[in-house]
Every structure is written in C-alpha cells, then in structure tokens.
Design a protein around this motif. Structure first.
Motif, short mmCIF file in Angstrom:
data_model
loop_
_atom_site.label_atom_id
_atom_site.label_comp_id
_atom_site.label_asym_id
_atom_site.label_seq_id
_atom_site.Cartn_x
_atom_site.Cartn_y
_atom_site.Cartn_z
N VAL A 1 0.84 -1.21 0.00
CA VAL A 1 0.00 0.00 0.00
C VAL A 1 0.87 1.25 0.00
O VAL A 1 0.59 2.23 -0.72
N ILE A 2 1.92 1.23 0.80
CA ILE A 2 2.84 2.38 0.81
C ILE A 2 3.45 2.59 -0.57
O ILE A 2 3.54 3.71 -1.07
N GLY A 3 3.85 1.48 -1.20
CA GLY A 3 4.39 1.59 -2.55
C GLY A 3 3.37 2.14 -3.53
O GLY A 3 3.71 2.92 -4.43
N ASP A 4 2.10 1.76 -3.38
CA ASP A 4 1.05 2.26 -4.28
C ASP A 4 0.89 3.77 -4.15
O ASP A 4 0.71 4.48 -5.14
N MET A 5 0.97 4.28 -2.93
CA MET A 5 0.84 5.73 -2.74
C MET A 5 2.05 6.47 -3.29
O MET A 5 1.91 7.55 -3.86
N SER B 1 2.72 12.20 0.62
CA SER B 1 2.86 11.69 -0.74
C SER B 1 2.84 12.83 -1.75
O SER B 1 2.28 13.90 -1.51
N ASP B 2 3.44 12.58 -2.92
CA ASP B 2 3.40 13.56 -3.99
C ASP B 2 1.97 13.79 -4.45
O ASP B 2 1.58 14.90 -4.78
N ARG B 3 1.19 12.71 -4.48
CA ARG B 3 -0.22 12.83 -4.82
C ARG B 3 -1.04 12.82 -3.54
O ARG B 3 -0.84 11.97 -2.68
N PRO B 4 -1.99 13.73 -3.37
CA PRO B 4 -2.82 13.70 -2.15
C PRO B 4 -3.70 12.47 -2.12
O PRO B 4 -4.19 12.01 -3.15
N TYR B 5 -3.87 11.91 -0.93
CA TYR B 5 -4.69 10.71 -0.76
C TYR B 5 -5.73 10.93 0.33
O TYR B 5 -5.47 11.60 1.33
#
Length: 689
Positions: free
Chosen positions: A368-372, A421-425
């Motif tokens: 999951v961390i890798g996906d983010m 993360s670079d992308r907000p989640y």
C-alpha cells in the motif's frame, strides 16, 4: 502539508541518518572482529599500528561500503526483480558481497588471502547489515516507514502515473464490528482512528451486511458490485457437484468471472492487496483469486517485491517468531485461568495466526505504501489479523485488542505516508462484517451439526468439509497464499446422501441425489424426522426451505413465516434477529444456488451470544448480534451517505462514486436498502455519529 509532499520531513532525515550511522558502526565492528578471527582477512592500520589504527580502517571501509549501498542498491534492485522469490533472497546477499569487494578495491585498507576469504566476509557483512536493518525496522515503525518509502520512491521514478486528483486508499479491518470499534476508540486501543474522528476530518457510521455476513459475500459485493448467489462462506453447488469455499482460488476466480459484466471497483489504475478478489485490478498482491498455480511463497502471490529486501525479511521473521511465542503463551494462560468460552488453539494455528497478523500485514502494508508513492488512483487492502485472532480468542479479549492496537499503528503509518505523498490521498477505513461471540454449538449440546443431521437421517451417509487444525478462513487463506490448495480434501462419494456445511452460525444441508432444490414435502418424505428435529433444537433459530407450491417458508419450533406474503403463524421466527431480516432472507431465497435447507443458529439477545457450528469463539456468517454491523469511516470532504446503509453492493456504489470524483465531493444517490437494526430491536445508523 504541501511542502511535506515535496520533500522528506526533518524527522525522516534524522531517521535516515541514524539508520546509516548505526549500520556503519555495525559494519565496522564486524570488520574488526573478522580481522581478529579470520586468518585470511587483514585490515591495514591507518595512522597507528595499535588497535586504534585497526578501528580507523574498519570505519573508513564501512563508510565507503555504506555509500556504495546507497548509490548502487537501487540499480541492483531493479536488475534483480526478474528473479523468482527463491532466488531473490540469495541474489540480495550476493550483491551486498560484491559491493564490499568493490569497497576494498576503491579504498585499499584491507586484503584477502584468497577468494574464499572474500566470499566469507561478504556473507558475514551481508548478514550483519540485513539483521541490523531488520531489527531496527521491527523495533520502530517510523524507521520501517522511512525505509519502505525511500525504496519505493527509487523504483517509482520512471513508472509513476501522472496524478490528476486525490487518490483513494481503502483499508479493510477484517471482522471488526462497529460497536467494538467505538469501544476501542473510547478506551484508547485505536488512537489513530479515534483522532481521525475527534479531529472532524473523518466520520464514522455503521452499515449492515446481507444474511451471509462473511468476507466472501461482502468483498464480492464491495469490489465487484454484486454478491448474488453467495449463500454462505461454503456451500454445495449442485450444478458442479463440488463444495465451493471462498478460500479456494478456483472458486473465487469463478465468482469474479460470473460478474465480468460489472466494472470492478479497482479496474484501471487500481491495486488489490490481501483480498479474496481482484476487484478488476491488474496489480494484485496476496489476492486469493489470483493465487491458483502460484509457487510456494511465489511471485504469483505477490511476495517478490517485499522479500527482495533482506531487511524486510529479517523484520518479518523476528515478528513472526515473536507472534508464535506470544500465541503459545496466551493459549496456555487461557487454559490455566479457565477462560470460557474457549476453543483449541493447537495444531498449526499458532503459525496461521502469525501469518495473518505478521506476514500478511507486513506485505500488504508495504504494498500500500508503494502504491501511494507510485500515485495509484485507488487501492483496496484487507488486514485480516483481528478477524483470525477473534475466531480463536474472542472479539474483545486482551490478546485480540492487542492485535487491533497494532493494526491501528499500521493505519497511522499509512496515514503518515498519505500526508507526505506527492499525490494527495484520502483514507477510507471500513470492515466487511463484525463478529458475535459465544460457546460453540458442539460445546453447548455435545454434538456437531453433522452429527445431529446424521442421527435424524436414519443412518444416511453425510458428508462435510474436512476439518483442519487451526481451521477456518484464516487457515485456508494462509494455505492459498503459499501455493497450497485449501479446497476440500476429497470429492463426494457416490453414496453421500447429504452434504452438511458450516459457515459461522449458518449451516446448510444439501441432498446431491435430489435434482434441483429439494422441497419441504420431499425432505419430510425421505427423512421424516429431520426438519422437525432441526426446528425444535434449542441451538437453531430458524430454517429456510422451499415448498412444493413454489414458495418458501421459514420455520422454527414456535412458529413460521411465509416468505412471499410475510404471514406469520405462531411466533415470528425472525423477530429476535431485528427488523428488515425478512427481506434479507427473501433475497437469499431468490439465489439460484440456495441450499436445500438453510439453517441460522439461535441468537440469545440477553447475553448477545450465538453458537457457531464451527469451533470458533468469535464467529460470523449469519444473523444475530454484532456480526451483521460493520463500520465505514470516511473523510468529511466526501458527501455523507444516506443512512441506513444496507448491503455490500451499496458500499460498492459509494466507493465508486468517491473514486470517480477527483474533487472529493461526490454526489451519492440513494444506495441504501431498508432499515435494519442490531438484533436487539433498536434501529442504528439513522443519524450521524
């Protein structure tokens, strides 16, 4: 927060520096010890012929070795990803040894008598750095998170998709009921979830399962939009003459294919982690429906990306061993203090528990961390540890709440990565069902459901799914995850007159030699005592059977209800299970594969207890108590869904709507069914928490 996404936080930099210097010091000590005990390896003395010169040489060589690791490791990691997991671990150690040899070439402060000595030292240093890294990661989640994020960022530099809006991360805490969570939040067991709600960033609401309150039904509905024709966790399929069970990869893949016309929740850029189903995702890690034919611990299960790093392997191994010891001690304590209800916790169960609470958790969380880090649009992951321990220990026993506390810490780590993360989640946390507790059917009445059916069928041959040590869905999931078949051990025999299966406090009886669905009249003619014995039994709440006139009827010892009309004779057999239950039973009755006799165990409202037909303290699968009321915790940036929420398919529509609205403000249409209460007569979920 924006600046946090652009750069590593000060805390992370400190952790990285601390990790680097600890590893450097460990390598220096290992080199000095090697000089003293290995006749074929010699460190030159720098600046002094005394022991201080030896220390200086060891420190210099260690610093160079650490720098080469930081520079070359990402390239070597990418080059080794093609290998199968059995070779990955070996290749990692070989690569570390080669970097040590390169260090000696670049900084000639040491020499070897021969290649055997060089190889031996390389293995010693590789093992030393791996053990130290793994031990640090096992001790501190902050250290582990920093290590995982750093390595995933290296892998994702050239593959990260362009982010067009906030991503969605959905974490399923398997088996955690709404009321149990509320008590855990108030008592400090789940501080991360409590903070999310108390801060106003997230809202918490209950939702209500279908009659089949188990992971297979719920996840199929959530991830694939439909859970029709799922009467239980395991059932006999007359069309194939096979027992279908949700821990079987082949069965799960078939369930997915039956729903291929519905877009999966994770179709496109989604990722499925630790689930029974893929949800339409192409990228799957520890997903049972994708494990068919996977090698032992193989890449087909998704282990490769995690165990390629020896620090991960060591961290997990340390935690695995500790969890087995912990379970052995807790089981002994439960026996010593005569904690009841209690079931056997021997056999392979300690390993099953360790797998679900450690291995599955570590692999899934790292994925999951890798996906983010990669910027995926949606991720759905299932953490199964609480559910497995609840089955054997109870839903709120100390050891169970300790597992829940650890899962809350994993959520804190995932949330922290999402914040930087670079992308907000946006983080959604939910469960697929709850659990209800009580002494088992066999403990209460001295015989299993199979034995009861056998006694009433005049010596007929009765088949059931073979029992396993440490059994249940956790054991089946663990077996599937390492490439072992969890399907029933044998096919039905030609002389098997009935198939009796248990799914928590739901039981089913099927008659393979009766074509189509057997009616009440046919069953009573062939086995005159069976139905009456079932409905009169104190451990059985009600049974569902078809009638010869084309309708169906729910029966209990004190009354009945016609499904089509809702007309009650005597006492309503569904009354104890709450309002709205009749519609749930009607829905199951409409399935094309409903068993000949569906049995729901008794629910004792006074003590909030059920009696599972399996040997489980905490169980789920049917109606009665907290098992039918999971939870949904979601960002307040999302529109508040209409309450009450009924059925897994409604959760699919809600999550799909949140996924599709990049601005995070989805408009949710009416996704709910009728009002369903908690089995004690009071409606829940009609207002915000």
């Amino acid at each position: 927060m924006a600046s946090g996404r652009r750069t590593v936080s000060i805390g992370s930099i400190v952790v990285l520096a601390w990790e680097y210097w600890v590893l450097t010091a460990a390598c220096a000590v290992a080199l000095i010890v090697a000089d003293l005990v290995m006749p074929g390896f010699h460190l030159d003395r720098i600046g002094s012929s005394t022991f201080l010169g030896l220390v200086a040489s060891g420190v210099v060589l260690s610093i160079v070795f650490g720098a080469l690791n930081a520079i070359l490791w990402p390239l070597l990691l990418r080059a080794m990803m093609w290998a199968g997991p059995a070779l990955l671990f070996v290749f990692v150690f070989v690569a570390s040894g080669l970097m040590m040899l390169l260090s000696v070439v670049l900084v000639p402060v040491a020499h070897f008598d021969g290649p055997v000595d060089a190889t031996t030292l390389a293995l010693v240093l590789s093992l030393t750095t791996s053990v130290i890294s793994g031990a640090m990661a096992a001790r501190r989640d902050t250290t582990y998170r920093t290590m995982v994020v750093r390595r995933h960022r290296v892998r994702a530099r050239t593959t990260r998709p362009s982010a067009t809006g906030p991503g969605l991360v959905c974490i399923q805490l398997d088996g955690l009921g709404h009321d149990v969570l509320r008590r855990a939040m108030s008592s400090g067991v789940t501080p991360t979830l409590a903070r999310l709600v108390a801060s106003g960033s997230h809202s918490l609401v209950p939702w209500h399962t279908d009659w089949s309150s188990q992971t297979g039904s719920s996840q199929l509905g959530i991830l694939h939009g439909s859970n029709r024709d799922v009467p239980a966790f395991r059932w006999y399929d007359k069309t194939t003459s096979r027992i279908a069970v949700f821990s079987d990869p082949a069965s799960n893949l078939e369930r997915e294919r039956e729903r291929s016309d519905i877009p999966g929740l994770l179709a496109g850029d989604g990722a499925s982690r630790g689930n029974l189903f893929s949800g339409g995702a192409e990228d799957n890690v520890l997903v049972v429906s994708r494990m068919k034919g996977a090698r032992l611990g193989g890449g087909g299960s998704g282990y490769s990306g995690y165990f390629i790093d020896p620090a991960n392997a060591v961290r997990t191994a340390i935690r695995l061993f500790a969890e087995v010891c912990r379970e052995l001690g807790q089981a002994w304590s439960a026996r010593r203090h005569d904690i009841v209800p209690r079931v056997s916790r021997g056999g392979i169960y300690p390993l099953v528990r360790a797998f679900t609470t450690v291995v599955e958790t570590d692999v899934v969380v790292a994925a999951v961390i890798g996906d983010m880090v990669r910027g995926r649009t949606i991720v759905y992951a299932d953490l199964v540890g609480y559910d497995e321990v609840s089955h054997h220990s109870g839903i709120e026993r100390p050891e169970t709440l300790a597992v829940l506390r650890k899962l809350d810490a994993e959520l804190a780590m995932i949330h922290a990565v999402a914040e930087s993360s670079d992308r907000p989640y946006r983080l959604v946390v939910l469960s697929d069902h709850g659990q209800s507790q009580g002494a088992t059917f066999s403990q209460r009445y001295g015989e299993s459901l199979k034995s009861l059916v056998l006694r009433q069928c005049d010596g007929a041959s009765v088949a059931e799914e073979p029992a396993r040590a440490g059994g249940g869905e956790g054991a089946g999931y663990a077996a599937a995850s390492v490439g072992l078949s969890p399907a029933p051990d044998r096919a039905l025999r030609d002389n098997d007159d009935a198939v009796v299966l248990a799914s928590g406090n739901v039981g089913s009886v099927s008659f393979p030699h009766i074509e189509g669905r057997a009616t009440k009249e046919t069953i009573e003619e062939k086995y005159p005592r069976l139905l009456q014995a079932l409905i009169d039994h104190p451990g059985i709440g009600f049974v569902l059977v078809a009638r010869g006139d084309g309708g169906s009827i729910v029966l209990s010892g004190s009354g009945s209800v016609e499904l089509a009309t809702g007309v009650v004779s005597g006492t309503d057999p569904l009354q104890a299970f709450g309002s709205g239950v009749l519609d749930m039973v009607r829905r199951t009755d409409s399935f094309g594969n409903v068993p000949d006799i569906m049995i729901n165990g008794t629910y004792w409202a006074e003590t909030d207890e059920i009696a599972a037909f399996e040997e489980q303290v905490g169980s789920h699968g049917g109606l009665g108590g907290q098992q039918t009321t999971p939870f949904l915790l979601f960002p307040t940036a999302f529109d508040f869904p209409p309450l009450p929420l009924h059925g897994a398919e409604s959760i699919h529509r809600i999550l799909s709507s949140w996924r599709d609205r990049a601005d995070g403000s989805p408009a949710i249409s009416d996704v709910s069914g009728g009002v369903v209460d908690n089995g004690a007569g009071s409606a829940i979920g009609t207002t915000r928490d």
